[in-house]
Design a protein around this motif. Structure first.
Motif, PDB file in Angstrom:
ATOM      1  N   GLY A 597       0.823  -1.204   0.000  1.00 28.93           N
ATOM      2  CA  GLY A 597       0.000   0.000   0.000  1.00 28.93           C
ATOM      3  C   GLY A 597       0.855   1.250   0.000  1.00 28.93           C
ATOM      4  O   GLY A 597       0.612   2.189  -0.766  1.00 28.93           O
ATOM      5  N   ASP A 598       1.878   1.268   0.842  1.00 30.02           N
ATOM      6  CA  ASP A 598       2.754   2.435   0.896  1.00 30.02           C
ATOM      7  C   ASP A 598       3.609   2.566  -0.359  1.00 30.02           C
ATOM      8  O   ASP A 598       3.942   3.674  -0.781  1.00 30.02           O
ATOM      9  N   LEU A 599       3.994   1.441  -0.954  1.00 31.94           N
ATOM     10  CA  LEU A 599       4.776   1.502  -2.187  1.00 31.94           C
ATOM     11  C   LEU A 599       3.980   2.195  -3.292  1.00 31.94           C
ATOM     12  O   LEU A 599       4.484   3.106  -3.964  1.00 31.94           O
ATOM     13  N   ILE A 600       2.728   1.798  -3.480  1.00 31.82           N
ATOM     14  CA  ILE A 600       1.885   2.406  -4.511  1.00 31.82           C
ATOM     15  C   ILE A 600       1.604   3.868  -4.179  1.00 31.82           C
ATOM     16  O   ILE A 600       1.717   4.752  -5.032  1.00 31.82           O
ATOM     17  N   ALA A 601       1.231   4.135  -2.926  1.00 30.09           N
ATOM     18  CA  ALA A 601       0.895   5.510  -2.540  1.00 30.09           C
ATOM     19  C   ALA A 601       2.102   6.434  -2.655  1.00 30.09           C
ATOM     20  O   ALA A 601       1.973   7.589  -3.081  1.00 30.09           O
ATOM     21  N   ALA A 602       3.288   5.950  -2.284  1.00 33.02           N
ATOM     22  CA  ALA A 602       4.482   6.774  -2.380  1.00 33.02           C
ATOM     23  C   ALA A 602       4.799   7.114  -3.834  1.00 33.02           C
ATOM     24  O   ALA A 602       5.197   8.236  -4.154  1.00 33.02           O
ATOM     25  N   ARG A 603       4.607   6.160  -4.730  1.00 30.44           N
ATOM     26  CA  ARG A 603       4.861   6.437  -6.147  1.00 30.44           C
ATOM     27  C   ARG A 603       3.866   7.459  -6.686  1.00 30.44           C
ATOM     28  O   ARG A 603       4.244   8.364  -7.434  1.00 30.44           O
ATOM     29  N   LEU A 604       2.615   7.322  -6.317  1.00 31.38           N
ATOM     30  CA  LEU A 604       1.619   8.284  -6.783  1.00 31.38           C
ATOM     31  C   LEU A 604       1.894   9.676  -6.225  1.00 31.38           C
ATOM     32  O   LEU A 604       1.673  10.683  -6.902  1.00 31.38           O
ATOM     33  N   ALA A 605       2.387   9.742  -4.977  1.00 29.73           N
ATOM     34  CA  ALA A 605       2.633  11.031  -4.334  1.00 29.73           C
ATOM     35  C   ALA A 605       3.999  11.616  -4.681  1.00 29.73           C
ATOM     36  O   ALA A 605       4.277  12.763  -4.320  1.00 29.73           O
ATOM     37  N   GLY A 606       4.856  10.851  -5.366  1.00 27.60           N
ATOM     38  CA  GLY A 606       6.195  11.347  -5.677  1.00 27.60           C
ATOM     39  C   GLY A 606       7.127  11.338  -4.487  1.00 27.60           C
ATOM     40  O   GLY A 606       8.135  12.048  -4.466  1.00 27.60           O
ATOM     41  N   GLU A 607       6.834  10.529  -3.469  1.00 29.39           N
ATOM     42  CA  GLU A 607       7.690  10.415  -2.291  1.00 29.39           C
ATOM     43  C   GLU A 607       8.854   9.460  -2.573  1.00 29.39           C
ATOM     44  O   GLU A 607       8.781   8.631  -3.490  1.00 29.39           O
ATOM     45  N   PRO A 608       9.903   9.512  -1.730  1.00 27.89           N
ATOM     46  CA  PRO A 608      10.908   8.443  -1.791  1.00 27.89           C
ATOM     47  C   PRO A 608      10.241   7.095  -1.566  1.00 27.89           C
ATOM     48  O   PRO A 608       9.318   6.966  -0.750  1.00 27.89           O
ATOM     49  N   SER A 609      10.686   6.101  -2.286  1.00 29.60           N
ATOM     50  CA  SER A 609      10.079   4.782  -2.161  1.00 29.60           C
ATOM     51  C   SER A 609      10.486   4.127  -0.848  1.00 29.60           C
ATOM     52  O   SER A 609      11.643   4.226  -0.431  1.00 29.60           O
ATOM     53  N   PRO A 610       9.563   3.413  -0.190  1.00 33.54           N
ATOM     54  CA  PRO A 610       9.930   2.663   1.008  1.00 33.54           C
ATOM     55  C   PRO A 610      10.585   1.327   0.693  1.00 33.54           C
ATOM     56  O   PRO A 610      10.910   0.569   1.607  1.00 33.54           O
ATOM     57  N   LEU A 611      10.786   1.044  -0.590  1.00 34.23           N
ATOM     58  CA  LEU A 611      11.317  -0.253  -1.007  1.00 34.23           C
ATOM     59  C   LEU A 611      12.456  -0.046  -1.992  1.00 34.23           C
ATOM     60  O   LEU A 611      12.379   0.802  -2.884  1.00 34.23           O
ATOM     61  N   GLU A 612      13.511  -0.826  -1.864  1.00 32.00           N
ATOM     62  CA  GLU A 612      14.655  -0.731  -2.769  1.00 32.00           C
ATOM     63  C   GLU A 612      14.248  -1.099  -4.194  1.00 32.00           C
ATOM     64  O   GLU A 612      13.368  -1.924  -4.415  1.00 32.00           O
ATOM     65  N   THR A 613      14.919  -0.499  -5.160  1.00 34.46           N
ATOM     66  CA  THR A 613      14.526  -0.673  -6.556  1.00 34.46           C
ATOM     67  C   THR A 613      14.702  -2.104  -7.036  1.00 34.46           C
ATOM     68  O   THR A 613      13.947  -2.562  -7.896  1.00 34.46           O
ATOM     69  N   ASP A 614      15.694  -2.830  -6.523  1.00 30.48           N
ATOM     70  CA  ASP A 614      15.865  -4.210  -6.991  1.00 30.48           C
ATOM     71  C   ASP A 614      14.689  -5.073  -6.550  1.00 30.48           C
ATOM     72  O   ASP A 614      14.235  -5.947  -7.291  1.00 30.48           O
ATOM     73  N   LEU A 615      14.157  -4.812  -5.349  1.00 34.13           N
ATOM     74  CA  LEU A 615      12.985  -5.552  -4.897  1.00 34.13           C
ATOM     75  C   LEU A 615      11.742  -5.104  -5.650  1.00 34.13           C
ATOM     76  O   LEU A 615      10.897  -5.927  -6.033  1.00 34.13           O
ATOM     77  N   ALA A 616      11.608  -3.809  -5.857  1.00 35.82           N
ATOM     78  CA  ALA A 616      10.453  -3.295  -6.595  1.00 35.82           C
ATOM     79  C   ALA A 616      10.423  -3.862  -8.012  1.00 35.82           C
ATOM     80  O   ALA A 616       9.344  -4.170  -8.547  1.00 35.82           O
ATOM     81  N   GLN A 617      11.596  -4.019  -8.623  1.00 32.91           N
ATOM     82  CA  GLN A 617      11.654  -4.575  -9.970  1.00 32.91           C
ATOM     83  C   GLN A 617      11.233  -6.043  -9.986  1.00 32.91           C
ATOM     84  O   GLN A 617      10.537  -6.495 -10.902  1.00 32.91           O
ATOM     85  N   LEU A 618      11.609  -6.787  -8.954  1.00 35.83           N
ATOM     86  CA  LEU A 618      11.251  -8.203  -8.880  1.00 35.83           C
ATOM     87  C   LEU A 618       9.742  -8.409  -8.829  1.00 35.83           C
ATOM     88  O   LEU A 618       9.232  -9.414  -9.326  1.00 35.83           O
TER      89      LEU A 618
END
Length: 622
Positions: A597-618
């Protein structure tokens, strides 16, 4: 290929002959001669044009190398609080290879933090995370101020960050003492996060550093430091900026399709950021809300010797769930009771000890326990020893989901989505008869295996071969009278199945995994399996438990959506902007709910991601 695992090494509290906090690792004091307040304000705030540069902005993001005691963060937070023209949100991302324990941080801040920062320091200490590698999201001022702490080597973490950074605070130990913190490759990784117009400042000023910053993409200059003494370096990213992450959109209307754990977690995260959220609940339309009757479940992280993606996601999800849900009212909040994870067989003890030694996680977060200690923790005789997770949580899914959907700004609408279609800059959600249910600028499919059909009928499944392989499994749990187990365990007992503490109505035991089922239902066969799994965790003889008759007990049955690799699919569809996916949570709905939930909301809000990019890519939809 992922980098090999390197255990986190906490900071050691030492002082030099002058009484200054000292790092033996780097042979350097923690602070400049100007003092922490002078450095924070003169070097980092003034050097980045603050507070002036953030005025008139909706949001402002700072990235720091070297968190230390957090004095730069505390000074920045106070400056934000003191400025009536401050941005609505302030975000700091800070990396620290050697974090202090909570106890040490508390003692040091009491000694080192100036009086104006004392109250803020206590709020920081209260949220200080366990010393585990990876990203940790802390929230203050009702989420208006966030701190994303990266515990680990900055050279490993920086290329895994996703943020649009407006100002950089470069505050590692001296370049000659800790050259890795000033390495050209790291500076290039930081510059890749720069938003247009981003600035940087540091107290360090060497010709080599200035050249490395120039090469990384910053135009730099020297300026007299605090009190006109040691010069400092200031700079700005060259025209344009080149942050890889997308800017946020203004909070508007979002539709979440699905009112289970996935959908409820997303709804809470979006509403907390000012979005108006409509949750479409197909089950409620039939008079059967998601997880109705699901009285208890366990949320326990996993560990792996190589700290693989599943372990990292599980750890991050567990921490995010506790932070997000601990303030909920009554039984909706998780009960932190700990989990004894029983070994599958007695011969695994040495391998388990080796895993925990390699990981070097704090013993107050996870530790090995023999059978006697495991039994003492559980309050019941257990079959074997294993590991004890002190932060294992007992959750009542039915209560949790209801509480999340009652978040201010969330509306639940009964209805079943059949397909979606674009409508200008928005998306329309249609039912099986083609009637519009709702329309919004962002639509998130969080309806488990049902998402595959919606995507297929919308002509959007083709580019998503992994999602096309999603399948549904059924599973059931059984409610056992607590008296049949001498009152039940004091903590969660997991292993081959699980046994949960009494929630007032009894103890839940589980669970089954059934392929190709026509329906999810409670059955005598299923109860035979769950009772046998619970018995296998125990070494004692409980006559009342042994006399339980499968098929005669209450229980709950539901569906799990499973993807190849057993990791979820979460993110915006690359071929359908504005349409998001959050599915495939399998049996880890509680682990993924708050984090995703926070990953999606942070992306929509333009916040720093709470998840590292390698995990987000997986886990990105594909």
């Amino acid at each position: 290929m992922s980098a090999p695992y390197v255990p986190l090494t906490p900071a050691v509290v030492e002082f030099d002959a002058d009484g200054k906090l000292y790092s033996r690792t780097y042979g350097d004091a923690h602070y400049s001669p100007e003092g922490e307040a002078g450095q924070a304000e003169r070097v980092f705030q003034h050097g980045n044009g603050l507070p002036g540069r953030w005025r008139g902005r909706q949001s402002f993001t700072v990235c720091e190398t070297g968190f230390g005691l957090g004095l730069n963060f505390l000074a920045l937070w106070k400056a934000w609080r003191d400025d009536p023209q401050r941005p609505a949100t302030l975000h700091m991302v800070s990396m620290e290879a050697h974090p202090f324990t909570q106890q040490d941080l508390s003692a040091l801040l009491a000694r080192e933090a100036a009086a104006p920062f004392a109250a803020l320091a206590q709020r920081l200490i209260a949220q200080w995370p366990a010393l585990l590698p990876g990203l940790h999201r802390l929230e203050f001022e009702n989420g208006a101020v966030t701190l994303t702490l990266g515990f680990g080597d900055a050279q490993v973490l920086a290329p895994r960050l996703s943020a649009r950074v407006d100002a950089f605070f470069l505050d590692g130990f001296a370049p000659e003492r800790n050259p890795g913190m000033w390495a050209p490759a790291l500076l290039r990784d930081l510059a890749a996060l720069a938003a247009p117009g981003a600035t940087m400042a540091t107290w360090a000023c060497t010709a080599q550093l200035r050249q490395a910053l120039q090469d990384a993409g910053f135009d730099v200059r020297s300026e007299p430091g605090f009190g006109g003494k040691q010069p400092m370096t200031m700079g700005a990213v060259r025209a344009g900026g080149h942050a890889a992450s997308a800017p946020g959109v203004d909070a508007g209307h979002a539709v979440v399709i699905g009112a289970g754990l996935a959908g409820a977690g997303i709804a809470q995260a979006l509403a907390g950021r000012g979005w108006r959220v409509t949750v479409l609940d197909a089950g409620r339309a039939l008079g059967a809300p998601a997880h109705a009757g699901h009285l208890a479940a366990a949320l326990t992280p996993v560990v792996a010797r190589d700290d693989n993606a599943r372990a990292r996601l599980s750890r991050a999800g567990s921490q995010r769930a506790q932070a997000r849900w601990q303030g909920l009212a009554g039984d909706a909040a998780p009960r932190v009771c700990g989990t004894v994870q029983v070994e599958r067989d007695a011969g695994k003890s040495a391998a388990l000890a080796g895993t925990l030694e390699a990981l070097a996680f704090p013993a107050d977060w996870v530790r090995q326990v023999d059978r006697d200690e495991a039994s003492a923790l559980a309050g019941l005789p257990l079959a074997r020893g294993g590991v004890f997770f002190s932060q294992g949580m007992l959750v009542q899914p039915n209560r949790l989901i209801d509480a999340l959907l009652e978040t201010a700004g969330v509306t639940v609408l009964p209805g079943k989505a059949a397909r979606v279609e674009p409508a200008g800059q928005a998306w329309r959600v249609l039912d099986g008869q083609g009637a519009e249910l709702v329309q919004a600028q962002a639509v998130i499919l969080a309806n488990a295996a049902g998402a595959r059909g919606v995507l297929a009928d919308s002509g959007l499944l083709g580019p998503l071969p992994r999602v096309a392989q999603m399948h549904a499994l059924t599973g059931e749990v059984t409610l056992v009278p607590a008296a049949a187990l001498s009152g039940g365990p004091r903590c969660i007992v997991g292993g081959e199945g699980y046994l949960l503490p009494d929630v007032g109505a009894g103890c839940v035991v589980g669970s089954t995994y059934v392929h190709d089922a026509a329906e999810a239902r409670v059955s005598a066969d299923g109860q035979r399996v769950t009772l046998a799994k619970a018995a296998g965790l125990l070494s004692g003889h409980f006559p009342d438990f042994d006399s339980l008759v499968p098929g005669s007990l209450p229980g709950w049955a539901g569906w799990r959506a499973v993807l190849p690799g057993r990791l979820p699919a979460v993110g915006e569809l690359p071929h359908a902007r504005g349409l998001w996916l959050a599915v495939g949570y399998a049996s880890r709905g509680l682990s993924w709910s708050a984090l995703m939930g926070d990953l999606i909301a942070a992306r929509l809000a333009g916040e720093p991601s709470p998840l590292e990019t390698d995990l987000a890519q997986l886990i990105s939809p594909r």
